[in-house]
Design an enzyme around this catalytic site. Structure first.
Site, PDB file in Angstrom:
ATOM      1  N   GLY A  28       0.853  -1.181   0.000  1.00 42.06           N
ATOM      2  CA  GLY A  28       0.000   0.000   0.000  1.00 42.06           C
ATOM      3  C   GLY A  28       0.887   1.228   0.000  1.00 42.06           C
ATOM      4  O   GLY A  28       2.051   1.173   0.417  1.00 42.06           O
ATOM      5  N   ASP A  87       5.808  -5.771   3.050  1.00 39.22           N
ATOM      6  CA  ASP A  87       6.861  -5.040   3.773  1.00 39.22           C
ATOM      7  C   ASP A  87       6.277  -4.306   4.972  1.00 39.22           C
ATOM      8  O   ASP A  87       6.962  -3.537   5.632  1.00 39.22           O
ATOM      9  CB  ASP A  87       7.648  -4.098   2.841  1.00 39.22           C
ATOM     10  N   HIS A 142      12.007  -1.612  -0.019  1.00 44.74           N
ATOM     11  CA  HIS A 142      13.089  -1.028  -0.814  1.00 44.74           C
ATOM     12  C   HIS A 142      14.345  -1.884  -0.773  1.00 44.74           C
ATOM     13  O   HIS A 142      15.448  -1.396  -0.918  1.00 44.74           O
ATOM     14  CB  HIS A 142      13.424   0.414  -0.338  1.00 44.74           C
ATOM     15  N   GLY A 198     -25.396 -33.416  -9.544  1.00 51.26           N
ATOM     16  CA  GLY A 198     -24.294 -34.296  -9.950  1.00 51.26           C
ATOM     17  C   GLY A 198     -23.379 -33.561 -10.918  1.00 51.26           C
ATOM     18  O   GLY A 198     -23.833 -32.746 -11.710  1.00 51.26           O
ATOM     19  N   GLY A 302     -29.021 -29.253 -13.060  1.00 55.26           N
ATOM     20  CA  GLY A 302     -30.054 -30.040 -13.718  1.00 55.26           C
ATOM     21  C   GLY A 302     -31.405 -29.728 -13.104  1.00 55.26           C
ATOM     22  O   GLY A 302     -31.592 -28.670 -12.484  1.00 55.26           O
ATOM     23  N   ARG A 362     -20.847 -64.386 -25.962  1.00 52.22           N
ATOM     24  CA  ARG A 362     -21.688 -64.107 -24.798  1.00 52.22           C
ATOM     25  C   ARG A 362     -22.716 -63.012 -25.081  1.00 52.22           C
ATOM     26  O   ARG A 362     -22.570 -62.246 -26.044  1.00 52.22           O
ATOM     27  CB  ARG A 362     -20.814 -63.596 -23.643  1.00 52.22           C
ATOM     28  N   HIS A 468     -20.449 -43.916 -12.615  1.00 52.53           N
ATOM     29  CA  HIS A 468     -19.924 -42.546 -12.593  1.00 52.53           C
ATOM     30  C   HIS A 468     -18.773 -42.304 -13.574  1.00 52.53           C
ATOM     31  O   HIS A 468     -18.343 -41.156 -13.717  1.00 52.53           O
ATOM     32  CB  HIS A 468     -19.532 -42.170 -11.168  1.00 52.53           C
TER      33      HIS A 468
HETATM   34  O1  F6P Z   1     -28.549 -36.791 -12.885  1.00 54.24           O
HETATM   35  C1  F6P Z   1     -27.436 -37.450 -13.383  1.00 54.24           C
HETATM   36  C2  F6P Z   1     -27.232 -38.785 -12.769  1.00 54.24           C
HETATM   37  O2  F6P Z   1     -26.074 -39.120 -13.434  1.00 54.24           O
HETATM   38  C3  F6P Z   1     -28.300 -39.853 -12.908  1.00 54.24           C
HETATM   39  O3  F6P Z   1     -28.374 -40.480 -14.139  1.00 54.24           O
HETATM   40  C4  F6P Z   1     -27.894 -40.811 -11.798  1.00 54.24           C
HETATM   41  O4  F6P Z   1     -28.938 -41.616 -11.360  1.00 54.24           O
HETATM   42  C5  F6P Z   1     -27.476 -39.864 -10.727  1.00 54.24           C
HETATM   43  O5  F6P Z   1     -26.943 -38.730 -11.375  1.00 54.24           O
HETATM   44  C6  F6P Z   1     -26.496 -40.439  -9.740  1.00 54.24           C
HETATM   45  O6  F6P Z   1     -26.104 -39.453  -8.818  1.00 54.24           O
HETATM   46  P1  F6P Z   1     -25.185 -39.687  -7.518  1.00 54.24           P
HETATM   47  O7  F6P Z   1     -24.737 -41.098  -7.509  1.00 54.24           O
HETATM   48  O8  F6P Z   1     -24.042 -38.729  -7.704  1.00 54.24           O
HETATM   49  O9  F6P Z   1     -26.018 -39.317  -6.370  1.00 54.24           O
END
Ligand code: F6P
Length: 546
Positions: A28, A87, A142, A198, A302, A362, A468
């Site tokens: 400052g 300083d 300085h 999420g 969302g 399978r 996930h």
């Molecule tokens: O809304 C997205 C989403 O990926 C859904 O398809 C799924 O059911 C949900 O989130 C899972 O969310 P979390 O496990 O993070 O609570």
């Protein structure tokens, strides 16, 4: 930027996803006491750096030293680790020797019994340092510390140049020769932003677009609330600097953190258990918005997060929504960002499962996400050449699935791929839930289909749940671009004072719709759509008679 050797072993941040390692130089300067003053800070993160400065009309040197520290720390995320170099012996010693503990005990009087001056700024510093791990270092004024010399020049320079924050100590970006002229912003104030629900790939790209779009075009600051609506209730927030969004375009997740268990209208500090037994903390959220001078809140979320945003709009908070979900099930936009990345991940997985299905002859079942809508299953199923696609919109019949597998076998195709949305269910039945500590989560349909199919046909089957994986990793180029366009549009809405709307994509045009429209119902796959008919036309079964 060459770092002094002493900075190389920089201490790691406080735990949590927001931990960064910052080095900050503050200074400052004041001509007269009181007189015109300037403050400045240089923030370093790795090889990146930002300069902040501002001026005040009639002030003191100490006030400018403290303002520099306040401004610098407010620009850094909660949870970050910071080394501050100053300083000002007074500032550094105050923290190193915990003078504030004594001042507080003595009713904000110093050892001489005089009232502590600049109490407002000391309190602000106390709050900021409480949420960050800060180490204070005294540098010689300085002396030969080059960064201290630079920040000193900046602070002196700030006294001379005009900035909108003059007299208030507000942050004032340094003018650059090539800086584009700023567009008119009718709204004024600051933008707040949070990511709720999420996570999905592309969240960081939106945050970046909002921060950069706001700063470059309108000279606006953005304040980020951490961990979704929890940060809004708990006032866990910070100004998001250009520096903090640099290099995040391609990073998955969200630098702000998120939560799908925090509802300010039914709040529990440990996260909602969906029993409506929490506290209504919406008033705290309003106070916190006010505290940061926020004139509009951007909610990236969302269906759940946008519903909460809509409730806040009813309380008078000007809201701008940005649609996010890998499920792509929001009615008012053709596409949500995150969807393309999830589909890409699922398609790659189906491609891999294909080769092992073929080798072992399978039936392979791949469960993808999609609670109420089968968009991921449909899109990835078609892209990956799935033989059978099961979606919530078309309840399936096990015998139909078996017929399709048989028909393929008779044509010499000794394997089959079934792509099933987590929310799919048999005709006459209902979606399958796992009950984990009182919270109902969809899950198990892939395994069930796999086991049941083995019972009706003479083939081995295996199930894979992608889960996930579909929400993680880098956004695709499509999502990066869409997220950027959404973020820029959100800032445009802010500057036009066009509130309580959600940005959207219609065809290839970015637009906006009223929030009411954005939260009205779920966009589901139309079984009569051209896309479903195209899949059927190339022999794909939906596990039922169409
Ligand atoms: O809304 C997205 C989403 O990926 C859904 O398809 C799924 O059911 C949900 O989130 C899972 O969310 P979390 O496990 O993070 O609570």
């Amino acid at each position: 930027m060459i770092f002094p050797a002493s900075l190389i072993n920089f201490r790691r941040g406080v735990s949590g996803m927001n931990s960064f390692e910052y080095v900050v130089y503050t200074d400052g300067s004041c001509s007269g006491n009181p007189g015109p003053g300037g403050w400045a800070a240089i923030i370093l993160l790795g090889e990146k750096e930002v300069e902040l400065s501002g001026k005040a009309a009639a002030t003191t040197n100490q006030r400018m030293e403290l303002t520099a520290a306040v401004e610098a720390l407010s620009h850094l995320p909660s949870g970050s680790a910071v080394r501050v170099y100053s300083d000002s012996a007074y500032l550094v010693n105050c923290f190193r020797q915990r003078w504030m503990d004594r001042w507080q005990k003595n009713g904000w009087r110093n050892s001489k019994g005089d009232a502590v001056v600049n109490r407002d700024l000391w309190l602000k510093l106390l709050e900021l340092t409480g949420k960050r791990s800060v180490q204070w270092h005294k540098v010689k004024g300085h002396g030969d510390d080059q960064l201290n010399a630079r920040v000193d020049r900046l602070a002196r320079g700030a006294i001379r140049h005009d900035c909108p924050g003059a007299g208030t100590g507000e942050s004032c970006p340094r003018p650059k020769n090539n800086q584009p002229s700023l567009k008119k912003n009718k709204a004024g104030g600051r933008i707040g932003i949070l990511t709720g629900g999420g996570d999905c790939p592309g969240l960081n790209a939106v945050i970046r677009a909002v921060v950069k779009g706001a700063a470059h075009n309108y000279g606006l600051e953005v304040v980020g609330f951490n961990n979704g609506f929890m940060g809004l209730v708990e006032n866990d927030a910070q100004v998001i600097t250009d520096l903090a969004v640099s290099g995040i375009l391609n990073r998955g997740g969200t630098i702000l953190g998120t939560s799908n268990r925090d509802n300010p209208f039914d709040y529990k500090p440990q996260g909602s258990d969906y029993t409506n037994t929490g506290e209504d903390r919406s008033a705290d959220a309003l106070v916190n918005l006010d505290h940061w001078g926020i004139t509009s809140l951007v909610v990236i979320g969302g269906d759940g997060s946008l519903l909460l945003a809509h409730r806040f709009s009813k309380l008078g908070v000007p809201i701008i929504g940005i649609p996010k979900t890998i499920d792509n099930d929001l009615p008012a936009t053709d596409i949500t960002f995150g969807f393309d990345s999830a589909v890409t991940t699922a398609t790659e997985a189906i491609d891999k499962i294909h080769t092992t299905a073929e080798s072992h002859h399978r039936v392979m079942v791949i469960e993808v996400m999609g609670r109420h809508a089968g968009w991921i299953a449909l899109q990835a199923g078609m892209a990956g050449g799935g033989d059978i696609i099961l979606i919530p919109e078309l309840p399936f019949d096990l015998l139909c699935i078996a017929d399709k597998i048989d028909e393929r076998r008779n044509r010499g195709k000794k394997f089959s791929i079934i792509v099933v949305a987590e929310g799919a269910f048999p005709a006459g039945g209902e979606p399958l839930y796992e009950d984990r500590s009182g919270v109902r989560r969809l899950g198990g349909i892939g395994l069930l289909v796999s086991r049941e199919i083995e019972k009706v046909i003479d083939m081995e089957s295996r199930a894979t749940v992608l889960g996930h994986l579909q929400r993680g990793g880098s956004p695709t180029s499509y999502d990066r671009v869409l997220a950027t366009r959404f973020g820029v549009k959100a800032v445009e809405l802010f500057s036009e004072k066009s509130f309580n709307r959600m940005v959207c994509l219609k065809g290839n045009s970015i637009g906006s719709v009223p929030l009411e429209e954005a939260v009205a119902g779920t966009k589901r796959v139309d079984p009569d759509s051209e896309q479903v008919r195209s899949a059927v036309a190339v022999g794909t079964s939906f596990g039922c008679r169409l």
